[in-house]
Design an enzyme around this catalytic site. Structure first.
Site: not given
Length: 339
Positions: A85-86, A106, A177-179, A241, A305
């Site tokens: 993340n940021r 990331h 980061h699985t969608y 998000d 996540e």
């Protein structure tokens, strides 16, 4: 459970890229590449007895290396590191020294998601990947050795175990980061029913940077404690998000989220030792020619996540994300599928 290792014929940075398939007694299958530790498929039986792939990805490795895909890069199925993340302004301090990273999501321009990991020998049928990140990579201090193990149980649990050590104090915050999409035909996830064991969430500024303020979720669009359709309260332009603080003791394994879908009858539970889970409904997803030639559009997946709070390296009140020499970074996250 058994494993099957197949060469893709690709060499990246001098290392061979393999696909490893894990299979259990139910016939469930998970395919993982040692490039980016990508979970490329997770096939289970749905309520209709059909084999259903519940993760987004590509039919082969070429899709993940395609320039058009990388230009819109959504980190499909990849490990995230050194730091998920940021981080505010891409900066942090350790021991009086300031480190300036590339200001990107990331882990930088070429994070762990674009590395070919070494496949280590294992006694049981599982997959253990290792990557040694040299000091100065993406401007992070310390030589960091990371191991990530995948195991598929006969209960349809995909268990991810992370282990890392460093020879100098460094910032670390790993996730995957699985969608996911649990619907038989895919499509928008607004109708998925979602519950999170989180009564609080983290405030973010206009750049999605976590500020350090913890907010109550009750009565807001972020209230998932009782469960609801993902799209029930969302802003239809934004989706979610957002980082949620899990209602469990720090470091203990516990339930983070539970998502069900009517057409497939599938339920995905996520358990973790981590303190927070970032819930993302794929606002920026725009992928052409995914599996079976299908295009993936915004809101056609969700990600859970599990991690430490984004930007917590700059927020002393939050659980620490600095790993010192002699310490061991440990994390376990479990994705459990039931009908």
């Amino acid at each position: 459970m058994r494993e099957n290792q197949i060469s893709t014929g690709k060499i990246i940075d001098g290392k061979e890229v393999f696909a490893v398939e894990l299979t259990n007694t139910r016939g469930s299958k998970v395919k993982i590449y040692n490039y980016g530790a990508i979970v490329s498929s997770f096939i289970v039986k749905n309520a209709h007895g059909e084999d259903q792939d519940i993760v987004l990805g590509f039919d082969d490795i070429d899709g993940y290396l395609n320039e058009d895909y990388l230009s819109e890069y959504p980190y499909l199925g990849a490990v995230i590191g050194r730091y998920a993340n940021r981080i505010k302004d891409g900066k942090f301090q350790i021991g009086g020294s300031e480190y300036q990273l590339t200001q990107s999501l990331h882990g930088g321009e070429n994070g762990f998601d674009k590395k070919v990991w070494d496949i280590l020998p294992t006694i049981d049928p599982s997959l253990t990947l290792q990557y040694i990140s040299p000091a100065g990579e993406e401007n992070f201090p310390g030589n960091l050795t990371v191991q990530l193990s995948f195991k598929l149980t006969d209960e349809d649990e995909l268990i991810l175990d992370y282990h890392a050590v460093s020879d100098a104090a460094t910032a670390i915050n790993l996730t995957h980061h699985t969608y996911f999409n649990l619907a038989r035909q895919g499509g928008n996830v607004a109708e998925h029913h979602h519950r999170m064991t989180a009564s609080k969430y983290l405030e973010q500024d206009n750049d999605y940077i976590v500020t350090g303020k913890v907010l109550p979720g009750e009565g807001t669009i972020h209230d998932f404690l009782g469960g609801k359709a993902i799209g029930q309260d969302w802003d239809p332009e934004e989706g979610y998000d957002q980082t949620y603080v899990l209602d469990k003791p720090y470091g203990q394994m516990g339930l983070a989220s539970e998502t069900t879908e009517r057409t497939s009858g599938l339920k995905l539970e996520v358990y973790t030792t981590e303190p927070v889970a970032h819930f993302y409904t794929a606002k920026y997803l725009n992928v052409a020619h995914g599996k079976g030639g299908r295009d993936y559009k915004k809101f056609e997946a969700f990600c859970i996540e599990t991690q430490h709070a984004p930007n917590s390296v700059n927020i002393p009140a939050f659980p620490k994300t600095v790993l010192a020499p002699g310490e061991t970074y440990l994390q376990t996250t479990i994705f459990k599928v039931t009908v």
